[in-house]
Scaffold this motif. Structure first.
Motif, mmCIF file in Angstrom:
data_model
loop_
_atom_site.group_PDB
_atom_site.id
_atom_site.type_symbol
_atom_site.label_atom_id
_atom_site.label_comp_id
_atom_site.label_asym_id
_atom_site.label_seq_id
_atom_site.Cartn_x
_atom_site.Cartn_y
_atom_site.Cartn_z
ATOM 1 N N ILE A 134 5.941 -4.527 -9.321
ATOM 2 C CA ILE A 134 4.906 -4.128 -10.389
ATOM 3 C C ILE A 134 5.415 -2.773 -10.619
ATOM 4 C CG2 ILE A 134 2.573 -3.313 -10.656
ATOM 5 C CD1 ILE A 134 1.523 -5.339 -8.864
ATOM 6 N N ASP A 135 5.573 -2.684 -12.053
ATOM 7 C CA ASP A 135 5.911 -1.474 -12.690
ATOM 8 C C ASP A 135 4.880 -0.861 -13.512
ATOM 9 O OD1 ASP A 135 8.847 -1.518 -11.757
ATOM 10 O OD2 ASP A 135 9.149 -3.100 -13.237
ATOM 11 N N VAL A 136 4.556 0.252 -13.282
ATOM 12 C CA VAL A 136 3.362 1.068 -14.093
ATOM 13 C C VAL A 136 3.794 2.208 -14.865
ATOM 14 C CG1 VAL A 136 1.141 1.735 -13.505
ATOM 15 C CG2 VAL A 136 1.777 0.151 -12.065
ATOM 16 N N LYS A 137 3.398 2.005 -16.072
ATOM 17 C CA LYS A 137 3.799 3.470 -16.909
ATOM 18 C C LYS A 137 2.510 3.965 -17.314
ATOM 19 C CE LYS A 137 6.443 1.207 -19.608
ATOM 20 N NZ LYS A 137 7.314 0.706 -20.639
ATOM 21 N N GLN A 138 2.491 5.295 -17.482
ATOM 22 C CA GLN A 138 1.337 5.904 -17.960
ATOM 23 C C GLN A 138 1.307 5.599 -19.722
ATOM 24 O OE1 GLN A 138 1.438 8.426 -20.524
ATOM 25 N NE2 GLN A 138 3.224 9.642 -20.317
ATOM 26 N N GLY A 139 0.181 5.401 -20.151
ATOM 27 C CA GLY A 139 0.094 4.509 -21.339
ATOM 28 C C GLY A 139 -0.248 5.626 -22.610
ATOM 29 N N THR A 140 -0.435 6.907 -22.382
ATOM 30 C CA THR A 140 -0.791 7.796 -23.386
ATOM 31 C C THR A 140 0.637 7.841 -24.263
ATOM 32 O OG1 THR A 140 -0.102 9.732 -22.120
ATOM 33 C CG2 THR A 140 -1.950 9.068 -21.600
ATOM 34 N N ASP A 146 0.992 -0.994 0.069
ATOM 35 C CA ASP A 146 0.143 -0.020 -0.212
ATOM 36 C C ASP A 146 0.981 1.169 0.048
ATOM 37 O OD1 ASP A 146 -1.928 1.782 0.218
ATOM 38 O OD2 ASP A 146 -2.808 1.093 2.257
ATOM 39 N N ASP A 147 1.210 1.776 -1.306
ATOM 40 C CA ASP A 147 2.113 2.659 -1.450
ATOM 41 C C ASP A 147 1.737 3.738 -2.385
ATOM 42 O OD1 ASP A 147 4.380 4.257 -0.923
ATOM 43 O OD2 ASP A 147 5.797 2.836 -1.860
ATOM 44 N N THR A 148 2.103 4.975 -2.149
ATOM 45 C CA THR A 148 1.561 6.005 -3.067
ATOM 46 C C THR A 148 3.085 6.739 -3.534
ATOM 47 O OG1 THR A 148 -0.471 6.351 -2.352
ATOM 48 C CG2 THR A 148 0.576 8.252 -3.596
ATOM 49 N N HIS A 149 3.304 7.089 -4.631
ATOM 50 C CA HIS A 149 4.594 7.963 -5.173
ATOM 51 C C HIS A 149 4.046 9.345 -5.650
ATOM 52 C CE1 HIS A 149 6.697 3.707 -6.128
ATOM 53 N NE2 HIS A 149 6.341 3.981 -4.839
ATOM 54 N N LYS A 150 4.730 10.293 -5.272
ATOM 55 C CA LYS A 150 4.355 11.723 -5.835
ATOM 56 C C LYS A 150 5.290 11.970 -6.999
ATOM 57 C CE LYS A 150 2.224 13.222 -1.680
ATOM 58 N NZ LYS A 150 1.799 14.326 -0.950
ATOM 59 N N PHE A 151 4.654 12.575 -7.936
ATOM 60 C CA PHE A 151 5.459 13.112 -9.089
ATOM 61 C C PHE A 151 6.062 14.568 -9.096
ATOM 62 C CE2 PHE A 151 2.350 10.051 -10.800
ATOM 63 C CZ PHE A 151 3.317 9.127 -11.276
ATOM 64 N N GLY A 159 -0.166 17.589 -14.981
ATOM 65 C CA GLY A 159 -1.440 17.531 -14.056
ATOM 66 C C GLY A 159 -1.242 16.309 -13.153
ATOM 67 N N ILE A 160 -0.408 15.296 -13.330
ATOM 68 C CA ILE A 160 -0.598 14.033 -12.622
ATOM 69 C C ILE A 160 0.211 14.368 -11.175
ATOM 70 C CG2 ILE A 160 -0.370 11.605 -12.444
ATOM 71 C CD1 ILE A 160 -2.473 12.343 -14.452
ATOM 72 N N ASP A 161 -0.367 14.299 -10.261
ATOM 73 C CA ASP A 161 0.447 14.591 -8.774
ATOM 74 C C ASP A 161 0.949 13.463 -8.102
ATOM 75 O OD1 ASP A 161 -0.461 17.098 -9.133
ATOM 76 O OD2 ASP A 161 -2.159 17.309 -7.962
ATOM 77 N N ALA A 162 0.035 12.428 -8.158
ATOM 78 C CA ALA A 162 0.495 11.182 -7.428
ATOM 79 C C ALA A 162 -0.110 9.657 -8.082
ATOM 80 C CB ALA A 162 0.302 11.190 -5.813
ATOM 81 N N TRP A 193 4.100 13.065 -15.028
ATOM 82 C CA TRP A 193 4.381 11.787 -15.207
ATOM 83 C C TRP A 193 5.044 11.336 -16.374
ATOM 84 C CZ3 TRP A 193 0.695 7.225 -13.715
ATOM 85 C CH2 TRP A 193 1.404 6.052 -13.813
ATOM 86 N N MET A 194 6.426 11.463 -16.622
ATOM 87 C CA MET A 194 7.109 10.969 -17.848
ATOM 88 C C MET A 194 6.927 9.511 -18.428
ATOM 89 S SD MET A 194 8.442 14.026 -18.045
ATOM 90 C CE MET A 194 9.842 13.839 -19.163
ATOM 91 N N ARG A 195 6.669 9.619 -19.641
ATOM 92 C CA ARG A 195 6.122 8.187 -20.359
ATOM 93 C C ARG A 195 6.906 7.024 -20.040
ATOM 94 N NH1 ARG A 195 4.844 6.820 -26.601
ATOM 95 N NH2 ARG A 195 3.562 5.106 -26.236
ATOM 96 N N PHE A 196 8.133 7.444 -20.129
ATOM 97 C CA PHE A 196 9.232 6.042 -19.858
ATOM 98 C C PHE A 196 9.760 5.879 -18.546
ATOM 99 C CE2 PHE A 196 9.190 7.107 -24.391
ATOM 100 C CZ PHE A 196 8.757 5.958 -24.962
ATOM 101 N N SER A 197 8.980 6.534 -17.681
ATOM 102 C CA SER A 197 9.583 6.342 -16.174
ATOM 103 C C SER A 197 8.702 5.782 -15.236
ATOM 104 C CB SER A 197 9.651 7.829 -15.679
ATOM 105 O OG SER A 197 10.519 8.547 -16.109
ATOM 106 N N PRO A 198 8.764 4.539 -15.257
ATOM 107 C CA PRO A 198 7.573 3.538 -14.774
ATOM 108 C C PRO A 198 7.678 3.920 -13.090
ATOM 109 C CG PRO A 198 9.432 2.293 -15.087
ATOM 110 C CD PRO A 198 9.654 3.418 -15.961
ATOM 111 N N GLU A 199 6.626 3.467 -12.375
ATOM 112 C CA GLU A 199 6.471 3.893 -10.935
ATOM 113 C C GLU A 199 6.707 2.339 -10.539
ATOM 114 O OE1 GLU A 199 6.319 6.434 -8.918
ATOM 115 O OE2 GLU A 199 6.825 7.279 -10.932
ATOM 116 N N HIS A 200 7.481 2.223 -9.590
ATOM 117 C CA HIS A 200 8.007 0.641 -9.203
ATOM 118 C C HIS A 200 7.739 0.477 -7.761
ATOM 119 C CE1 HIS A 200 10.616 -2.988 -9.064
ATOM 120 N NE2 HIS A 200 10.919 -2.367 -7.896
ATOM 121 N N PHE A 201 7.052 -0.731 -7.642
ATOM 122 C CA PHE A 201 6.192 -0.916 -6.197
ATOM 123 C C PHE A 201 6.888 -2.593 -6.173
ATOM 124 C CE2 PHE A 201 3.512 1.904 -7.984
ATOM 125 C CZ PHE A 201 3.097 2.413 -7.166
#
Length: 161
Positions: free
Chosen positions: A131-137, A25-30, A144-147, A35-43
Motif C-alpha cells: 500500500i502506497d499512500v500520498k498526500q492528496g493536496t 501496524d506501522d508508522t512513518h515519521k516525516f 506540519g505533518i509529523d507522522a 510530507w512531499m506530494r510525490f513521496s508516497p509512504e510505502h507499507f
C-alpha cells in the motif's frame, strides 16, 4: 518431561500465530514534519488467507499550529507483489467534527487522529501486498505533518465474497 514441554511450546506457538489479527501496524515519521506530494509512504505485508476480510485504519500526527485544514486528503494505491491485484482510491482523514471542533488525541499542539478508512476489505492474491499512500493536496510540500501510520486488522465479521 522434555516431550511435554516441547509439545506445550509448539502448541502455544501455533495458537499464538493463528490468532494474529493484524497484517500491518506501522508508522512513518516525516523529515522536518513535511510530507512531499510525490513521496508516497510505502507499507508491505503478506496475505496468507484470501477468505478473511480486514479493516484498514490510517493515523496522522500533525502540528495544529502549522496544518490548519479540516481534513487530510489522501491518494491510496494497493497492489500485490506480482501486480495481479491493483486498486486505487481517494480517502480523507477528518481532523474536525461537523461543529468544527478538532478530534483525536492531543499533546500540546500535536494532534493524532486514527480513522477507519476501509471496511471489510478482501485481498484476492496470496503473498506480498503493498500500500502506497500520498498526500492528496495540490501543494508540493505539506508542512506540519509529523507522522503517518497504517494498520490493517482482521474484521470480526466474515462477509461472503
Amino acid at each position: 518431561m522434555k516431550h511435554r514441554v516441547l509439545a506445550s511450546f509448539i502448541l502455544s506457538m501455533v495458537l499464538f500465530c493463528s490468532c494474529n489479527k493484524t497484517l500491518v501496524d506501522d508508522t512513518h515519521k516525516f523529515q522536518n514534519s513535511n510530507w512531499m506530494r510525490f513521496s508516497p509512504e510505502h507499507f508491505s505485508f503478506k496475505v496468507n488467507n484470501t477468505d478473511e476480510c480486514y479493516h484498514i485504519y490510517m493515523t496522522v500526527t500533525l502540528d495544529t499550529a502549522i496544518y490548519t485544514a479540516n481534513d487530510l486528503p489522501l491518494v491510496v494505491n494497493m497492489h500485490s507483489d506480482d501486480s495481479t491485484e491493483l486498486r486505487m482510491y481517494y480517502s480523507n482523514i477528518a481532523l474536525r467534527d461537523k461543529n468544527g471542533k478538532r478530534v483525536g488525541t492531543f499533546d500540546g499542539s500535536k494532534q493524532t487522529v486514527t480513522q477507519r478508512v476501509r471496511d471489510y476489505v478482501y485481498f484476492n492474491t496470496l503473498g506480498g501486498q503493498n500500500i502506497d499512500v500520498k498526500q492528496g493536496t495540490p501543494k508540493y510540500e505539506l508542512p506540519g505533518i509529523d507522522a503517518f501510520g497504517l494498520k490493517i486488522e482482521k474484521a470480526n465479521l466474515e462477509l461472503p465474497k
